[in-house]
Enzyme design. Sequence first.
Site, PDB file in Angstrom:
ATOM      1  N   SER A  70      -2.982  -5.007  -4.217  1.00 56.37           N
ATOM      2  CA  SER A  70      -1.954  -4.527  -3.605  1.00 56.37           C
ATOM      3  C   SER A  70      -1.486  -5.715  -2.950  1.00 56.37           C
ATOM      4  O   SER A  70      -2.260  -6.575  -2.238  1.00 56.37           O
ATOM      5  CB  SER A  70      -2.415  -3.484  -2.749  1.00 56.37           C
ATOM      6  OG  SER A  70      -0.890  -2.913  -2.241  1.00 56.37           O
ATOM      7  N   ASP A  71      -0.094  -5.824  -2.663  1.00 53.80           N
ATOM      8  CA  ASP A  71       0.533  -6.802  -1.720  1.00 53.80           C
ATOM      9  C   ASP A  71       1.665  -6.263  -1.068  1.00 53.80           C
ATOM     10  O   ASP A  71       2.476  -5.327  -1.758  1.00 53.80           O
ATOM     11  CB  ASP A  71       0.829  -8.142  -2.533  1.00 53.80           C
ATOM     12  CG  ASP A  71       1.232  -9.049  -1.751  1.00 53.80           C
ATOM     13  OD1 ASP A  71       0.282  -9.870  -1.195  1.00 53.80           O
ATOM     14  OD2 ASP A  71       2.316  -9.614  -1.571  1.00 53.80           O
ATOM     15  N   GLN A  72       2.119  -6.646  -0.144  1.00 50.64           N
ATOM     16  CA  GLN A  72       3.163  -6.170   0.526  1.00 50.64           C
ATOM     17  C   GLN A  72       4.152  -7.393   1.082  1.00 50.64           C
ATOM     18  O   GLN A  72       3.741  -8.289   1.756  1.00 50.64           O
ATOM     19  CB  GLN A  72       2.624  -5.514   1.721  1.00 50.64           C
ATOM     20  CG  GLN A  72       4.067  -4.778   2.586  1.00 50.64           C
ATOM     21  CD  GLN A  72       3.478  -3.907   3.694  1.00 50.64           C
ATOM     22  OE1 GLN A  72       3.054  -4.474   4.690  1.00 50.64           O
ATOM     23  NE2 GLN A  72       3.524  -2.451   3.363  1.00 50.64           N
TER      24      GLN A  72
END
Length: 200
Positions: free
Chosen positions: A74-76
């Site tokens: 996951s990355d934001q």
Amino acid sequence: MIPTSSAPRLILASSSAYRRELLERLRLPFDVLAPAIDETPQDGELPEATALRLARAKAEAVAARAPGSVVIGSDQVATLDGAQIGKPGSHANALRQLQTMRGRRVVFHTALCLWDGRTGTAQVENVQTFVTVRDLPDAELDAYLRIEQPYDCAGSAKNEALGIAILERIDSSDPTALTGLPLIALTGMLRRAGFTFFTQ
């Protein structure tokens, strides 16, 4: 559905304590491995594309070290007027971020990748969250930062803690996306990968 006893190894490809705490809500056994990849945005890359690319890169990097596993990446990426807002890293940078964001709407792109090492396939999704920041004076923003010190958070606000007090509105299809791991999207991906929930 895969019986719990024969479920593949599930790995969270992250060094984030926030993502680990979120994944623990699902009560599935999992391991944590840091992906150790270069997270620098590419020239001309759109924020959503950056988040999706990095989420997949994290999952693939860990999957290469754990063949046959199912890996969550996951990355934001936070954006204001289309420009990326990174992790501040310091008090001065965080204060500048909040000063720029106050009274305005920030878009958070939280990308998710579930890499299935059994099949070599990936499920990917980007969940957008729209956050309106309160128009607060410098003194309040400074005091907040000294209490919370959210220097490892994109946008300088921990919504799961005191940072909620500097936010005016949050709009998203998944309330966990802003913290960094969209659990509604993830549970759907895990179901499609054969994982079960609510088993005795």
